[in-house]
Motif scaffolding. Structure first.
Motif, PDB file in Angstrom:
ATOM      1  N   ALA A   8      -3.825   3.251  -0.486  1.00 15.91           N
ATOM      2  CA  ALA A   8      -4.217   2.696  -1.811  1.00 15.91           C
ATOM      3  C   ALA A   8      -3.483   1.853  -2.331  1.00 15.91           C
ATOM      4  O   ALA A   8      -2.147   1.773  -2.124  1.00 15.91           O
ATOM      5  CB  ALA A   8      -4.551   3.831  -2.830  1.00 15.91           C
ATOM      6  N   GLU A  48     -14.334   3.923 -17.911  1.00 15.88           N
ATOM      7  CA  GLU A  48     -13.055   4.116 -17.180  1.00 15.88           C
ATOM      8  C   GLU A  48     -12.814   5.736 -17.521  1.00 15.88           C
ATOM      9  O   GLU A  48     -12.349   6.243 -16.323  1.00 15.88           O
ATOM     10  CB  GLU A  48     -11.891   3.346 -17.806  1.00 15.88           C
ATOM     11  N   GLN A  54       0.954  -1.351   0.042  1.00 16.00           N
ATOM     12  CA  GLN A  54       0.049  -0.092  -0.137  1.00 16.00           C
ATOM     13  C   GLN A  54       0.924   1.191  -0.001  1.00 16.00           C
ATOM     14  O   GLN A  54       1.956   1.313   0.584  1.00 16.00           O
ATOM     15  CB  GLN A  54      -0.888  -0.179   1.205  1.00 16.00           C
ATOM     16  N   ASP A  98      -7.423  -3.385 -10.801  1.00 12.57           N
ATOM     17  CA  ASP A  98      -9.063  -3.014 -11.244  1.00 12.57           C
ATOM     18  C   ASP A  98      -9.266  -1.548 -10.417  1.00 12.57           C
ATOM     19  O   ASP A  98      -9.861  -0.788 -10.731  1.00 12.57           O
ATOM     20  CB  ASP A  98     -10.193  -3.946 -11.067  1.00 12.57           C
ATOM     21  N   GLN A  99      -8.447  -1.628  -9.288  1.00 10.30           N
ATOM     22  CA  GLN A  99      -8.997  -0.660  -8.188  1.00 10.30           C
ATOM     23  C   GLN A  99      -8.059   0.622  -8.644  1.00 10.30           C
ATOM     24  O   GLN A  99      -8.314   1.731  -8.195  1.00 10.30           O
ATOM     25  CB  GLN A  99      -8.561  -0.929  -6.923  1.00 10.30           C
ATOM     26  N   GLN A 147      -7.891  -7.917  -9.088  1.00 10.22           N
ATOM     27  CA  GLN A 147      -8.782  -7.116  -8.362  1.00 10.22           C
ATOM     28  C   GLN A 147      -7.815  -5.978  -7.883  1.00 10.22           C
ATOM     29  O   GLN A 147      -8.782  -4.742  -7.958  1.00 10.22           O
ATOM     30  CB  GLN A 147      -9.305  -7.957  -7.288  1.00 10.22           C
ATOM     31  N   GLN A 148      -6.851  -5.976  -7.453  1.00  5.92           N
ATOM     32  CA  GLN A 148      -6.023  -4.745  -7.189  1.00  5.92           C
ATOM     33  C   GLN A 148      -5.734  -3.775  -8.291  1.00  5.92           C
ATOM     34  O   GLN A 148      -5.749  -2.780  -8.165  1.00  5.92           O
ATOM     35  CB  GLN A 148      -4.915  -5.151  -6.492  1.00  5.92           C
TER      36      GLN A 148
END
Length: 625
Positions: free
Chosen positions: A11, A270, A6, A119-120, A116-117
């Motif tokens: 984030a 996006e 992080q 996509d964040q 998944q990360q």
């Protein structure tokens, strides 16, 4: 997962340290699986096992499988009593299945978590470091998955060998069993398909990311080239660094959104998400307004500069050239601001979720989305930008011409304006005649070119003429109907740079608040309901006007022989500017009041003292000038 990295804003940050953490995490999990494999068959007498309990070194999967193979080879050379029969090999298969599934789930979870990360992380935060880290982690996971697939196949062969060995020494007929059971899987048959499916998903998502990243880089490079001209914008460079960065980043995001609508390199959602999440609508509109105000202030600073005591220097073209270049630069910045504001408004019109069309809307001829109410601020800003651009064009044209010092206000012009004011002051002049004379008067003032004039007397002459015109227009207020009047007044106000007198500004705001409240009560026909409040407000107006009149009476006369700079900063000049502001404010209020309304006539009668105060103030200021 323990390898998640992080950044300082809490984030997800996919970078090289995260790739290293992932590698270390998978290495520990593989080492744990390898140690479990080496411990298999360790309970059988005569089969030595490696003691790796306290070893700090990581054990690779291929090393563990080779150790397992050596154990089985040793068992084939041991006595029959060493083997425990079918229960032993079944227990070994069960333990191995559990250990393998644990590692498979780690790999599968790592692949899922990785994307998944990803996509964040918005595409606007993609960079070379992220692409390199993604490639490194993809290669790491692919390598681990391929190794495990090979390991499962190798373990399958060794387990079958161990099974036939156990059953042979139990006296079973192994030959026929090998014939019918040769294709039977001892390890869970879902292990390898799961890994292949995971590997396929990994490669598919990685290719998809690389394609989008490549397209994003192309869009970014195209937009970033356009950012180079921002470094030549002087007004933008004068803003706070945070505002500069915000404006440039918004421009880049809007350009990416617009270009992506044509090229479809990235998902449309996006780019929409990136613009909407960058900053709120009020923050962006406030940024636009501050930037526009800074440009407008700089423009009028130049207008004041050519009227100061060193204005004679501008007779030389070479001295005026930097000023001309500045004006052109302001036009470029204004044009860019208009483009960005227009594109931002277009973005909201096209992406507002409340404006999605239904099935029946598709058959309507009108396809343009209706105006969103909260976008009126941007629409008004666009009008102001265009008006200022027209002003800049005229200002540049005036600077291109040779300065005509002291030639703007000719005797003929003064005579014509005096005659027009005299006609407007006639007690029996009709409203149509007043309107006609007002247009003539305003055209004469507009022709003086107060903005581009090098003569400071034009400013003083314009102010005095406007004050006289509004004083004689007390009956019909026809000046308020003419757009040119508002243009001339606002232009004069900006040139004089009003607003530095706190007492005057406080008094002006109080007048504005009271008149707005009176206008609301009159519009709602509630004057009788709020009669007491109206009486108090009228008394407040009288008190503020008396305070203004008293301050004018205390002023000293402008000394004879005073310089232009002294006259411009003298309190008498400031009082004249204040009088102009008050006349304009009250004139606008009286113009909105309908004379056919009895309540309006009653209020107007109560406010007759306003005209009397203005008349006395004008007379006193005329004596002091």
């Amino acid at each position: 997962m323990i390898w998640q990295s992080q950044d300082q804003k809490n984030a997800v940050a996919l970078d090289d340290p995260m790739a290293e953490q992932l590698g270390e995490y998978l290495e520990r999990k593989e080492s744990h699986l390898s140690r479990q494999i080496t411990q298999l068959l360790s309970t059988i007498d005569g089969v030595p096992s490696l003691d790796l309990t306290d070893s700090p070194l990581a054990l690779r999967l291929n090393e563990a499988i080779e150790e397992f193979s050596r154990k089985i080879n040793r068992m084939s050379r041991t006595s029959k009593s060493v083997l425990s029969g079918s229960q032993e090999w079944k227990l070994t298969v069960k333990r191995l299945n559990d250990d393998l599934w644990e590692y498979v789930e780690v790999l599968e979870g790592s692949v899922t978590e990785l994307f998944q990360q990803l996509d964040q992380i918005g595409f606007e935060h993609w960079n070379v470091d992220l692409a390199r880290a993604m490639t490194s982690m993809k290669d790491e996971l692919t390598h681990r998955i391929d190794d495990l697939i090979w390991g499962i196949r190798r373990l399958e062969e060794l387990l079958k060998k161990y099974r036939w060995m156990c059953e042979t020494r139990e006296g079973k007929w192994v030959g026929m069993r090998k014939l019918f059971l040769s294709r039977q899987k001892l390890l869970d048959k879902a292990l390898e398909p799961t890994l292949r499916k995971c590997n396929k998903f990994l490669n598919f998502r990685y290719r998809k990311f690389i394609e989008r990243y490549t397209g994003y880089v192309q869009l970014y490079e195209s937009g970033h080239k356009q950012l180079q001209k921002f470094y030549n914008y002087r007004i933008l460079s004068s803003l706070d660094l945070d505002q500069q960065d915000k404006y440039k980043h918004l421009y880049l995001l809007l350009r990416l959104w617009d270009q992506n609508n044509k090229d479809r390199v990235l998902p449309r959602t996006e780019t929409v998400r990136a613009v909407r999440s960058f900053a709120s609508y009020p923050v962006i509109t406030s940024l636009f307004k501050e930037y526009f105000t800074a440009i407008r202030r700089a423009v009028f600073d130049k207008s004041r500069m050519i009227k100061d005591q060193f204005r004679l220097l501008f007779i030389d073209r070479s001295v005026r050239q930097p000023l001309l270049d500045n004006v052109l630069s302001y036009r470029n910045e204004l044009s860019m601001l208009n483009d960005v504001a227009t594109k931002y408004r277009k973005f909201h019109l096209h992406t507002d979720p409340s404006k999605k069309k239904g099935l029946f809307d598709l058959f309507r001829k009108e396809r343009t989305p209706p105006e969103v109410q909260h976008l009126k601020d941007l629409e008004n800003l666009e009008h102001e930008v265009k008006a200022l651009d027209v002003l800049l064009v005229n200002f540049h044209s005036s600077l291109e011409c040779d300065p005509e010092m002291e030639r703007k206000i000719t005797p003929n012009l003064q005579s014509d304006i005096s005659r027009t004011l005299h006609e407007m002051a006639q007690p029996l002049a009709s409203q149509d005649l007043m309107r006609r004379d007002a247009k003539v008067l305003l055209n004469s003032l507009h022709g003086l070119d107060e903005m581009g004039s090098f003569d400071p007397k034009v400013v003083d002459f314009t102010r005095k003429t406007l004050v006289k015109a509004m004083r004689v227009d007390w009956k019909y207020h026809v000046l308020q109907e003419l757009p040119l009047f508002h243009h001339v007044v606002h232009l004069h106000h900006d040139i004089c740079s009003g607003g530095d007198d706190r007492v005057h500004m406080g008094r002006l705001h109080k007048f504005q608040r009271i008149l707005d409240q009176l206008g609301l009560w009159i519009g709602n026909n509630e004057t009788l309901k709020y009669a007491h409040d109206i009486e108090l407000d009228i008394n407040d107006i009288k008190a503020y006007l008396q305070d203004f009149f008293a301050s004018v009476q205390r002023l000293e006369k402008v000394p004879e022989g005073a310089s232009e700079e002294e006259i411009k900063n003298h309190p008498v000049t400031k009082a004249n500017e204040a009088l102009l502001d008050y006349l304009y404010l009250f004139g606008k209020f009286f113009h909105k009041m309908r004379p056919d309304n009895p309540e309006v006539r009653m209020i107007r009668k109560q406010l007759l003292f306003v005209d009397q105060y203005f008349e006395e103030v004008e007379r006193k200021l005329h004596e002091l000038a």
